[in-house]
Design an enzyme around this catalytic site. Structure first.
Site, short mmCIF file in Angstrom:
data_model
loop_
_atom_site.label_atom_id
_atom_site.label_comp_id
_atom_site.label_asym_id
_atom_site.label_seq_id
_atom_site.Cartn_x
_atom_site.Cartn_y
_atom_site.Cartn_z
N ALA A 60 1.11 -1.38 0.29
CA ALA A 60 -0.18 -0.02 -0.01
C ALA A 60 1.10 1.48 -0.21
CB ALA A 60 -0.85 0.04 1.39
N ARG A 100 2.29 1.47 -11.97
CA ARG A 100 2.28 1.01 -11.87
C ARG A 100 1.11 -0.86 -12.73
NH1 ARG A 100 5.03 -3.65 -7.01
NH2 ARG A 100 5.08 -4.83 -8.35
N ASP A 241 -4.15 -7.50 -3.27
CA ASP A 241 -3.50 -6.15 -4.55
C ASP A 241 -4.91 -5.81 -4.97
OD1 ASP A 241 -0.33 -5.59 -4.08
OD2 ASP A 241 -0.18 -7.10 -3.99
N ASN A 251 -2.71 -11.23 -5.99
CA ASN A 251 -1.70 -10.86 -4.34
C ASN A 251 -0.23 -11.49 -5.46
OD1 ASN A 251 -1.43 -10.32 -2.34
ND2 ASN A 251 -0.38 -11.91 -1.45
N LYS A 252 0.46 -11.30 -4.47
CA LYS A 252 2.32 -11.21 -4.62
C LYS A 252 3.13 -12.52 -5.09
CE LYS A 252 7.25 -10.86 -4.50
NZ LYS A 252 7.58 -10.19 -5.25
#
Length: 351
Positions: A60, A100, A241, A251-252
């Site tokens: 974040a 991004r 995300d 997510n990652k």
């Protein structure tokens, strides 16, 4: 100044995320924390974009960085004619808002609002940088307050004394989990997957929980099945995300494989975050591919021979069948009926 970062670890104090002051944005360099506590100093908003793209800040953190970057942009053009200032801010909002790709929809909400506020200030003969800075602080306050509701719901679900496995660095949810646990006297053991290639789980998540007194254990990314099968883990959680309205989450990279392993041994996976109402289904999620050389290096050191190639997708997408529930500011929802989130009223402004 009203601030909602009381009781947060070092990494989540407002000044240690990103901060604008006197024509400069300072961003804590998370790539080298905790070995060093250094700040990247930006005197041009394009440097803020590069810092986000280079993962000086992530999770974040860029939500704050793009807001502070807009304050810097307003400072950069303050001596121009009104028309030129407005055009400069609009261009900065576009560029910062697309720093991004996977989370660009969230960045743009911040930068577009900042541009509108800045333009109003310019037209009124006021300090646009200050107006945008103050709005960014209020944005952080909103995010910390809304995510505290998420943290409260999540901690309520975690059994006392449980072993909790995390993935990557969930930023705000980690701080709000900590505050909720301390307020309710709930204790749990934290296991953090290291998170290649930048080791956010090792360096960031572990630092936050250990700083606040939680028993914290680091495991390499390829140990997660072992500790799950051994029975160390009762609860797997991660932030997201992006959460599409059909119950998929991005997510990652590596989040999905841990979800598969957790599902296999009966450990529930609970995702935290706010649904992206503008992403109707998971096809609306864009996966960012980063420079493969970042996989071939660890903390600046090459780990392969020059002939070796790599691939680096920054995120993966986990389907609803692997997700026990999605924990939001409005309660806990099945990923299969995420549309019920809207039945509780209009979504609050979050960014």
């Amino acid at each position: 100044m009203n601030r909602k970062d009381s009781g947060m670890p070092f990494l989540l104090k407002f000044e240690n995320v990103a901060w604008y002051e006197s024509g400069e944005v300072r961003i804590l360099d998370r790539r080298i924390f905790p070995e060093e506590k250094c700040f990247v100093q930006c005197t041009d908003y394009h440097q803020v974009i590069k810092a986000i793209q280079d993962m000086v800040t992530q999770s974040a953190g860029p939500y704050t960085a793009v807001g502070m970057g807009m304050a810097l942009a307003a400072y950069q053009c303050k001596d121009e004619l009104e028309k030129s200032q407005i055009a400069f801010l609009q261009e900065a909002a576009k560029e910062l808002g697309n720093a991004r790709p996977t989370t660009a929809n969230r960045y743009r909400k911040i930068t577009n609002r900042a541009a509108n506020l800045g333009i109003k200030a310019i037209q009124a003969g006021q300090d646009a940088s200050q107006a945008i800075f103050e709005d960014t602080i209020e944005s952080m306050n909103r995010r910390y307050s809304i995510m505290q509701k998420v943290g409260d719901y999540l901690v309520d679900l975690i059994p006392n004394g449980a072993g909790v496995l995390t993935q990557c660095y969930g930023e705000t949810i980690i701080g709000t989990m900590i505050r909720a646990a301390k307020r309710t006297n709930k204790d749990f053991r934290i296991f953090n997957a290291e998170t290649r290639p930048f080791f956010q789980g090792a360096r960031l998540t572990s630092s936050c929980f250990a700083e606040e007194g939680f028993e914290t254990t680091l495991v390499t990314d390829n140990m997660t099945n072992f500790i799950l099968e051994r029975g160390d883990i009762d609860f797997y959680t991660s932030a997201a995300d992006s959460i599409s309205m059909d119950g998929y989450i991005a997510n990652k990279i590596g989040t999905k494989q841990i979800a598969i392993l957790s599902n296999r041994v009966g450990v529930p996976y609970f995702v935290t975050g706010i649904p992206d109402l503008d992403k109707v289904d998971h096809k609306d999620i864009t996966i960012e591919y980063r420079d493969p050389s970042q996989v071939l290096n660890i903390m600046g050191h090459q780990i392969t021979t020059p002939e070796v190639k790599a691939v680096y997708p920054a995120f993966d997408i986990t389907p609803p069948e692997l997700i026990g529930a999605i924990v939001t500011d409005r309660g806990v929802f099945s990923p299969y009926n995420l549309g019920h989130y809207l039945k509780h009223g209009e979504k609050e402004e979050f960014y």
